[in-house]
Design an enzyme around this catalytic site. Structure first.
Site, short mmCIF file in Angstrom:
data_model
loop_
_atom_site.label_atom_id
_atom_site.label_comp_id
_atom_site.label_asym_id
_atom_site.label_seq_id
_atom_site.Cartn_x
_atom_site.Cartn_y
_atom_site.Cartn_z
N GLY B 89 2.87 6.03 7.90
CA GLY B 89 3.25 6.28 9.28
C GLY B 89 3.65 5.02 10.04
N SER B 118 4.45 7.04 2.57
CA SER B 118 3.98 8.38 2.95
C SER B 118 3.85 9.32 1.76
CB SER B 118 4.95 8.98 3.96
OG SER B 118 6.14 9.33 3.29
N CYS B 119 3.33 10.50 2.03
CA CYS B 119 3.11 11.49 0.96
C CYS B 119 4.42 11.88 0.29
CB CYS B 119 2.38 12.71 1.51
SG CYS B 119 3.12 13.44 2.97
N ASN B 120 5.45 12.22 1.10
CA ASN B 120 6.72 12.61 0.50
C ASN B 120 7.34 11.48 -0.30
OD1 ASN B 120 7.38 15.39 1.12
ND2 ASN B 120 7.32 14.78 3.27
N ARG B 147 5.84 21.07 4.66
CA ARG B 147 4.87 21.95 5.31
C ARG B 147 4.86 21.62 6.80
NH1 ARG B 147 3.37 18.03 7.34
NH2 ARG B 147 1.45 16.83 7.14
N HIS B 173 13.48 9.54 4.81
CA HIS B 173 12.71 9.46 3.56
C HIS B 173 13.43 8.60 2.52
CE1 HIS B 173 11.67 13.24 5.63
NE2 HIS B 173 10.43 12.91 5.30
N ALA B 174 14.76 8.69 2.51
CA ALA B 174 15.53 7.88 1.56
C ALA B 174 15.33 6.39 1.86
CB ALA B 174 17.01 8.24 1.64
N HIS B 199 4.13 20.18 0.40
CA HIS B 199 5.58 20.01 0.47
C HIS B 199 6.20 20.41 -0.87
CE1 HIS B 199 4.95 17.47 4.02
NE2 HIS B 199 4.26 16.60 3.31
N GLN B 281 0.14 16.99 0.61
CA GLN B 281 0.28 15.94 1.62
C GLN B 281 -1.03 15.27 1.99
OE1 GLN B 281 0.62 19.23 2.23
NE2 GLN B 281 -0.82 19.70 3.88
#
Lengths: 322, 322
Positions: B89, B118-120, B147, B173-174, B199, B281
């Site tokens: 974050g 992060s998780c993703n 999610r 995210h990329a 997710h 996540q």
């Protein structure tokens, strides 16, 4: 009923439910399969005659039966010499040609049977055929985020899950696009999510030549039945799009247009275009079904001709949402 | 608490809520920021001292504050000469290096600060770095179906919508993947959907050389922290995966492994791989945080060394789900 060059001779229902009663209340002649007539009499829903009676009176039938049933009715339509429009729930071989107005209207002219592809396939074909007007497409890779159920389907899920559907890749949607564009290198993946309003697609198109973002936006803007939504103005989700259709006073909040998020359109590495689009599963194929009637009856010679009539009578628009 | 080479000196809470009480009940020393101590006294939740007291006693702090707060606490950690692990974050510049164990463990060795992505991003990096062991990756295009909220977040939505998030493409995210793999040509798009469990990603990887499906499945199978789920056995959705974790008796039904659907792995045109994966996540970054502690303290010299300890102590597995 809204088309100046068509007459609605009747509709066929298998159950005397509220939809059948609504048709009668609108003055639409109601018919039923022979073995169902008694059920209508019991419920005192007036019927003009049997399915066979109706088939003796019409030029074209639009088969909107559940997936797979159309193939069972096909021999009956042939027996009565009635042209048939099937839906995307049928296998491609049910009809002489699979159909999308923008992509291959002329191929359907004068045919005895036409299959209007499914809602997701129709959405993909609209934007792909729009884009293919400005550049040759090398390949398409798309993810389809599917709504779980239509608003009235209370027995379907999931309530809280993301479901690969199918888990095996690539998904059948790519094959369905190829029934209309057999030359296209396309692969798709689909997941089902807990919502009822619209599908959303993420599409990546690789092109044979360079394009600018302006070229792409302009192509989408000029294509009939494509709307461009600006998330910055608050049209930031499928719920916002439906709210807008409700505000417009549209019946059933139908959005027969494909909606592309303007913000999402991006060009990567000069030859790759990526965008997000929303598909209203309940209404996107309605105009294509009407166009398909004109194609098989040859009452409009071109896609432009039929779209101008259909879109005007149904209030279907294109370009940027103000 | 489960790591043989680490000691949990204390945890810091800002509110005397049930989580703080639970920590106390487990015998974990509790600390609070100086200006919050009174709130704990009022609620009779025993506190060992202030955040500053704790910082005087530790080598490393794992900052799990809400996104953006870590950057505000950073000067305090530096003042006390404490190494810091930040979360995804935070902006990338909060730390000397952004981190994923499989991809760049060695880059974090001995650093003063590390950011666990992060998780993703962690999910993407696990499979990308697994795949990159068998072939050089030319580019990645991924769709992230997020999610909407964690199970306990009752104030978040959407309840019934698909929300492009962000609507502007490509998504951040990329860029976050590139903080770990700066050489990678990657673009991502994300939508939020009404579910709380996990997710799901659809990933398309274009490679520099030909691979077979067997090569890819084998690479995923042999990579730590990747599980392969067979939808045909009933593991057909995120809900099924969570149900399986509950059946396993896992605490909080945590799934720190990345789950790849075996059925989904497909090779297109010899050099293109497509697959679907699920990311829990809430737990996927837990092992990476523990590894990051070993990296900054240099108590494990390689990714393999730290993963063997972390995964054994936390019960983290890999390979096909039986």
């Amino acid at each position: 009923m809204k088309q100046p060059d068509m007459e609605l001779v009747g509709v066929v229902k298998t159950k005397p439910d509220y939809v059948a009663r609504y048709a009668v209340s609108r003055g639409i002649p109601l018919y039923a399969p022979s073995d169902r007539l008694e059920a209508f009499q019991e419920k005192r829903v007036p019927v003009e005659g049997s399915l066979e009676d109706l088939l003796g009176k019409v030029d074209v039938v639009v088969d909107a039966t559940p997936g797979g049933m159309g193939a069972k009715y096909k021999p009956l339509y042939e027996k009565y010499g009635v042209k048939a429009i099937f839906q995307g729930g049928e296998k491609a071989d049910v009809a002489e040609v699979s159909f999308n107005t923008l992509c291959n209207y002329e191929e359907a002219l004068g045919r005895r049977s036409v299959r209007v592809v499914s809602c997701n396939t129709t959405g993909l074909l609209r934007s792909i055929c729009s884009l293919s007007r400005i550049a040759r497409i090398r390949r398409i890779r798309a993810t389809i985020v599917r709504r779980a159920a239509d608003p009235k389907e209370v027995k379907r899920g999931p309530v809280n899950a993301i479901v690969p559907n199918p888990a095996r890749l690539p998904s059948h949607h790519a094959l369905d696009v190829k029934t209309v564009l057999p030359w296209l290198d396309i692969a798709t993946a689909a997941v089902v999510v807990p919502t009822t309003l619209m599908h959303v697609h993420v599409v990546v198109a690789e092109l044979e030549q360079q394009v600018s973002r302006e070229d792409v936006v302009s192509a989408f803007e000029q294509t009939p039945r494509i709307l461009l939504a600006d998330a910055d103005t608050g049209l930031a989700s499928t719920a916002d799009l439906v709210e807008y259709a409700r505000d417009l006073g549209r019946k059933r909040y139908d959005i027969p247009e494909l909606v592309i998020w303007l913000d999402s359109v991006a060009v990567l590495n000069d030859k790759e275009v990526i965008w997000m689009q929303a598909v209203h599963q309940e209404s996107i194929v309605v105009p294509e079904n009407i166009d398909a009637i004109r194609a098989v009856m040859e009452t409009a010679k071109s896609a432009e001709e039929t779209m101008s009539i259909t879109d005007k009578t149904l209030g279907i628009t294109h370009g940027r949402i103000p």
